[in-house]
Write a protein that holds these residues in place. Structure first.
Motif, PDB file in Angstrom:
ATOM      1  N   ARG A  92       0.812  -1.211   0.000  1.00  0.00           N
ATOM      2  CA  ARG A  92       0.000   0.000   0.000  1.00  0.00           C
ATOM      3  C   ARG A  92       0.851   1.270   0.000  1.00  0.00           C
ATOM      4  N   ALA A  93       1.978   1.242   0.694  1.00  0.00           N
ATOM      5  CA  ALA A  93       2.835   2.429   0.731  1.00  0.00           C
ATOM      6  C   ALA A  93       3.308   2.792  -0.669  1.00  0.00           C
ATOM      7  N   GLY A 103      -4.814  11.994  -4.561  1.00  0.00           N
ATOM      8  CA  GLY A 103      -5.445  12.120  -3.253  1.00  0.00           C
ATOM      9  C   GLY A 103      -5.264  13.493  -2.636  1.00  0.00           C
ATOM     10  N   GLN A 104      -4.078  14.061  -2.779  1.00  0.00           N
ATOM     11  CA  GLN A 104      -3.785  15.365  -2.197  1.00  0.00           C
ATOM     12  C   GLN A 104      -4.675  16.448  -2.812  1.00  0.00           C
ATOM     13  N   SER A 105      -4.828  16.400  -4.132  1.00  0.00           N
ATOM     14  CA  SER A 105      -5.637  17.412  -4.818  1.00  0.00           C
ATOM     15  C   SER A 105      -7.090  17.349  -4.372  1.00  0.00           C
ATOM     16  N   ALA A 384      -5.190   3.821   0.263  1.00  0.00           N
ATOM     17  CA  ALA A 384      -3.882   4.216  -0.245  1.00  0.00           C
ATOM     18  C   ALA A 384      -3.952   5.553  -0.974  1.00  0.00           C
ATOM     19  N   ILE A 385      -5.027   5.756  -1.741  1.00  0.00           N
ATOM     20  CA  ILE A 385      -5.211   7.035  -2.426  1.00  0.00           C
ATOM     21  C   ILE A 385      -5.317   8.174  -1.413  1.00  0.00           C
ATOM     22  N   LEU A 386      -6.116   7.967  -0.393  1.00  0.00           N
ATOM     23  CA  LEU A 386      -6.330   9.011   0.620  1.00  0.00           C
ATOM     24  C   LEU A 386      -5.090   9.187   1.497  1.00  0.00           C
ATOM     25  N   GLU A 387      -4.371   8.103   1.715  1.00  0.00           N
ATOM     26  CA  GLU A 387      -3.123   8.171   2.493  1.00  0.00           C
ATOM     27  C   GLU A 387      -2.108   9.023   1.746  1.00  0.00           C
ATOM     28  N   GLY A 388      -2.137   8.917   0.398  1.00  0.00           N
ATOM     29  CA  GLY A 388      -1.227   9.724  -0.405  1.00  0.00           C
ATOM     30  C   GLY A 388      -1.559  11.195  -0.368  1.00  0.00           C
TER      31      GLY A 388
END
Length: 390
Positions: A92-93, A103-105, A384-388
């Motif tokens: 996942r990392a 995810g950041q955007s 993983a998307i949101l973690e990014g």
């Protein structure tokens, strides 16, 4: 007495005395002792057991006898791959790093104090840029706008939960993502792997064999890509690492007959699963696509085909989707394998390809390592998307 005879006798006696003294003289001080028989290379019976010289070795090789070369590496042992459970979580990392911008955007835009029309358009553009697709992006934005209006003020945690639930809904939480590899009454499960050359199709077939062996299954591989000898060689390398036999024929052989023979071998060996790697057919070549359908029909004369996995390169975007549509017309695809997902920030391709084809993503490739193929876990993927983005 005859002095002549007496002289001869004295001479002989003298010779005997001198010779005896020479034979029985003690070993010279400092001379090394004789090594024991076993150190001289002699067996119990005194037979020399020295290693054969090069000429003897050549004769033995010619006769088919294995002769170990000095310093030659030992034969490679069969590997035991890790089980499939938790693979995507472990990777996942890597996925989070690739989806960092996506995810950041989204989280940044949704966390703004004021979400006006311009902000919503930017959110939609971000989704489209990530290959979510125009239709899906519009639907996600509409659903989020409704939820934000009802919620009113939004904390960072609430924004994250809103986006998470919406992405999960779009990806689908109720789809069967199982790769059907369990043997049944008709024999081993049969999985066909299809796709255009360059997407990682043959590599996926080999990695899937590792996943199954790691889960304790027995596998037979069918090298039905007979247009490229290199594909069969590559598949044989993957199979040899995990002890999975490979059925192959000369370049140019009928792919359907190779697939049929692989299934027959799987039945004879009582294998759990047969994986058939097919040619990387160009989606513009109608004849080749027809042949792909023939492979499936021929195999079904022996047993059922349990899964047809289409391998797509996640970095190809719209071109990959065009390929997917044509393959879906040629053969009944039951699942998608997205390779190189760690090499693109466009994780939205998962949503779009499922919407286009109506079949789930079952496996994802997240690197070039032998164990970087993982069963797709929708929750681990969204997290993983949101973690990014955090």
């Amino acid at each position: 007495m005859d002095y002549t005879i007496f002289a001869v006798i004295i001479f002989v006696v003298a010779l005997l005395v001198v010779g005896g003294a020479f034979l029985i003289r003690p070993r010279r001080s400092g001379a090394p002792p004789e090594p024991p028989a076993e150190e001289r290379g002699e067996g119990a019976a005194g037979t020399t057991t020295a290693e054969p010289d090069e000429e003897s070795a050549q004769h033995e090789r010619a006769a088919g006898t294995a002769v170990a070369e000095p310093g030659a590496p030992a034969a490679a042992e069969i590997e035991t791959p890790p089980p499939s459970a938790g693979r995507l979580v472990r990777l996942r990392a890597r996925l989070a790093r690739s989806q960092n911008v996506f995810g950041q955007s989204l989280l940044g835009l949704l966390s703004a104090d004021r979400l006006d029309e311009s902000a919503w358009e930017e959110i939609e553009d971000t989704l489209i840029t990530a290959d979510v697709g125009v239709t899906s992006a519009a639907q996600i934005v509409e659903n989020l706008r409704t939820k934000v209006k009802v919620l009113g003020s939004r904390t960072p945690d609430e924004v994250r939960d809103l986006l998470r639930s919406e992405l999960l809904a779009q990806i689908g939480t109720d789809q069967d993502r199982t790769v059907h590899t369990e043997p049944h009454a008709g024999g081993p499960a049969v999985v066909m792997v299809v796709g255009v050359n360059g997407t990682g199709k043959t590599t996926t077939a080999g990695k899937l064999a590792r996943v199954l062996v790691g889960d304790g299954r027995s596998v037979v591989l069918g090298a039905a890509d007979t247009f490229r000898a290199a594909a069969a060689d590559q598949l044989e390398t993957w199979g040899s690492r995990v002890g999975a036999p490979v059925v192959r024929r000369d370049e140019g052989a009928d792919p359907a007959s190779v697939a049929f023979e692989a299934v027959t071998r799987g039945m004879d060996d009582h294998a759990d699963t047969v994986i058939v790697d097919t040619a990387g057919r160009l989606h513009t070549k109608t004849g080749l696509m027809d042949e792909l359908g023939k492979v499936k029909r021929v195999v079904e004369k022996k047993t059922s085909v349990d899964d047809v996995l289409l391998v797509l390169d996640a970095t190809t975007g719209q071109n990959g989707l065009r390929q997917a549509r044509v393959f879906a017309e040629a053969v009944n695809i039951s699942g998608i394998v997205l390779t190189k997902l760690d090499g693109t920030a466009k994780g939205g391709i998962v949503i779009q390809v499922q919407r286009e084809l109506g079949v789930p993503v079952k496996l994802v490739g997240l690197g070039e390592g032998p164990d970087d193929l993982a069963p797709f876990d929708h929750e681990a993927f969204v997290d993983a998307i949101l973690e990014g983005g955090e």
